[in-house]
Design a protein around this motif. Structure first.
Motif, PDB file in Angstrom:
ATOM      1  N   THR A   1       6.159   5.305  14.458  1.00 23.38           N
ATOM      2  CA  THR A   1       7.133   4.632  13.589  1.00 23.38           C
ATOM      3  C   THR A   1       6.619   4.654  12.147  1.00 23.38           C
ATOM      4  OG1 THR A   1       6.088   2.525  14.130  1.00 23.38           O
ATOM      5  CG2 THR A   1       8.043   3.148  15.406  1.00 23.38           C
ATOM      6  N   PRO A   2       6.930   5.702  11.395  1.00 25.60           N
ATOM      7  CA  PRO A   2       6.395   5.822  10.034  1.00 25.60           C
ATOM      8  C   PRO A   2       7.006   4.804   9.081  1.00 25.60           C
ATOM      9  CG  PRO A   2       8.040   7.493  10.407  1.00 25.60           C
ATOM     10  CD  PRO A   2       7.828   6.797  11.732  1.00 25.60           C
ATOM     11  N   VAL A   3       6.196   4.440   8.098  1.00 25.17           N
ATOM     12  CA  VAL A   3       6.647   3.585   6.997  1.00 25.17           C
ATOM     13  C   VAL A   3       6.269   4.283   5.691  1.00 25.17           C
ATOM     14  CG1 VAL A   3       6.451   1.444   8.330  1.00 25.17           C
ATOM     15  CG2 VAL A   3       4.496   2.228   6.974  1.00 25.17           C
ATOM     16  N   GLU A   4       6.839   3.820   4.609  1.00 26.59           N
ATOM     17  CA  GLU A   4       6.564   4.402   3.298  1.00 26.59           C
ATOM     18  C   GLU A   4       5.058   4.527   3.075  1.00 26.59           C
ATOM     19  OE1 GLU A   4       7.933   3.614  -1.308  1.00 26.59           O
ATOM     20  OE2 GLU A   4       7.518   1.882  -0.041  1.00 26.59           O
ATOM     21  N   GLY A   5       4.631   5.711   2.640  1.00 25.32           N
ATOM     22  CA  GLY A   5       3.217   5.945   2.365  1.00 25.32           C
ATOM     23  C   GLY A   5       2.456   6.585   3.511  1.00 25.32           C
ATOM     24  N   ASP A   6       3.066   6.637   4.698  1.00 28.50           N
ATOM     25  CA  ASP A   6       2.425   7.337   5.816  1.00 28.50           C
ATOM     26  C   ASP A   6       2.473   8.838   5.549  1.00 28.50           C
ATOM     27  OD1 ASP A   6       1.959   4.970   7.123  1.00 28.50           O
ATOM     28  OD2 ASP A   6       3.467   5.282   8.684  1.00 28.50           O
TER      29      ASP A   6
ATOM     30  N   GLN B   1       0.835  -1.202   0.000  1.00 25.22           N
ATOM     31  CA  GLN B   1       0.000   0.000   0.000  1.00 25.22           C
ATOM     32  C   GLN B   1       0.870   1.253   0.000  1.00 25.22           C
ATOM     33  OE1 GLN B   1      -2.556  -0.357   3.428  1.00 25.22           O
ATOM     34  NE2 GLN B   1      -4.163  -1.362   2.250  1.00 25.22           N
ATOM     35  N   GLY B   2       1.912   1.254   0.813  1.00 24.97           N
ATOM     36  CA  GLY B   2       2.803   2.404   0.876  1.00 24.97           C
ATOM     37  C   GLY B   2       3.440   2.696  -0.466  1.00 24.97           C
ATOM     38  N   ALA B   3       3.869   1.652  -1.145  1.00 27.14           N
ATOM     39  CA  ALA B   3       4.477   1.827  -2.468  1.00 27.14           C
ATOM     40  C   ALA B   3       3.452   2.382  -3.454  1.00 27.14           C
ATOM     41  CB  ALA B   3       5.045   0.505  -2.966  1.00 27.14           C
ATOM     42  N   ARG B   4       2.202   1.934  -3.371  1.00 24.88           N
ATOM     43  CA  ARG B   4       1.142   2.455  -4.259  1.00 24.88           C
ATOM     44  C   ARG B   4       0.887   3.933  -3.987  1.00 24.88           C
ATOM     45  NH1 ARG B   4      -4.078  -0.586  -3.523  1.00 24.88           N
ATOM     46  NH2 ARG B   4      -4.809   0.895  -5.084  1.00 24.88           N
TER      47      ARG B   4
ATOM     48  N   ILE C   1       4.104  13.248   2.245  1.00 28.46           N
ATOM     49  CA  ILE C   1       4.075  11.780   2.222  1.00 28.46           C
ATOM     50  C   ILE C   1       5.464  11.276   2.585  1.00 28.46           C
ATOM     51  CG2 ILE C   1       3.720   9.731   0.786  1.00 28.46           C
ATOM     52  CD1 ILE C   1       1.740  11.485  -0.878  1.00 28.46           C
ATOM     53  N   TYR C   2       5.515  10.395   3.562  1.00 27.26           N
ATOM     54  CA  TYR C   2       6.777   9.830   4.032  1.00 27.26           C
ATOM     55  C   TYR C   2       7.255   8.796   3.030  1.00 27.26           C
ATOM     56  CZ  TYR C   2      10.036   7.579   7.316  1.00 27.26           C
ATOM     57  OH  TYR C   2      11.154   7.069   7.941  1.00 27.26           O
ATOM     58  N   VAL C   3       8.467   8.973   2.527  1.00 26.66           N
ATOM     59  CA  VAL C   3       9.080   7.989   1.632  1.00 26.66           C
ATOM     60  C   VAL C   3      10.083   7.154   2.436  1.00 26.66           C
ATOM     61  CG1 VAL C   3      10.439   7.637  -0.468  1.00 26.66           C
ATOM     62  CG2 VAL C   3       8.742   9.493  -0.368  1.00 26.66           C
ATOM     63  N   ASN C   4      10.964   7.841   3.136  1.00 27.03           N
ATOM     64  CA  ASN C   4      11.893   7.191   4.059  1.00 27.03           C
ATOM     65  C   ASN C   4      12.422   8.266   5.010  1.00 27.03           C
ATOM     66  OD1 ASN C   4      14.266   8.440   2.810  1.00 27.03           O
ATOM     67  ND2 ASN C   4      14.031   6.930   1.167  1.00 27.03           N
TER      68      ASN C   4
END
Length: 148
Positions: A92-97, A33-36, A112-115
């Motif tokens: 703790t964010p992850v990609e897509g947050d 989902q984060g990648a999308r 949008i958090y990528v890294n």
């Protein structure tokens, strides 16, 4: 008699509490989902910053996130403050947050958090939608999951 009554009340209370259980916690954004989310927003890199903008003709920060999630089938509020309020919060964010920049309790920007070294955002006038280095430490993180 009192002991039977107390036992009956306890049983009823325990039974009732299991019927009124809290809803299951919404899982954090998955890596797919984060990648999308990131891939969808990246399609708008280079679109100019427009205050109040929420279309590919021009985005402001929350217009970009709103439009991205809408394209993915998820309705979220239009403003950064509304998105913060409606999102599930995480430390703790992850990609897509989403990254919410704040001053005290006031949220004034969303990205949008990528890294840990990259945000995707419509930053400000003169700098359109693009990948940027984090520019504030006054941040909170939140997320929305996508429909299946």
């Amino acid at each position: 008699m009192r002991k039977k009554l107390a036992t009956a009340l306890l049983t009823a209370t325990v039974g009732l509490s299991s019927l009124i259980a809290a809803p299951a916690a919404q899982a954090q954004v998955t890596s797919t989902q984060g990648a999308r989310i990131v891939r969808t927003a990246e399609a708008y890199r280079g679109v100019p910053y427009v205050w109040g903008g929420s279309s590919p003709r021009g985005f402001d920060c929350s217009g970009l996130t709103w439009y991205t999630f809408r394209r993915l089938g998820r309705w979220i509020p239009r403003t950064a403050e509304g998105q913060w309020t409606a999102s599930r919060h995480t430390r703790t964010p992850v990609e897509g947050d989403l990254v919410f920049v704040h001053s005290g309790s006031y949220v004034f920007h969303v990205a949008i958090y990528v890294n840990s070294r990259t945000w995707l955002e419509a930053e400000r006038p003169g700098r359109g939608v693009n990948l940027y280095r984090p520019w504030s430490r006054s941040v909170w993180y939140g997320y929305f999951t996508l429909p299946r």
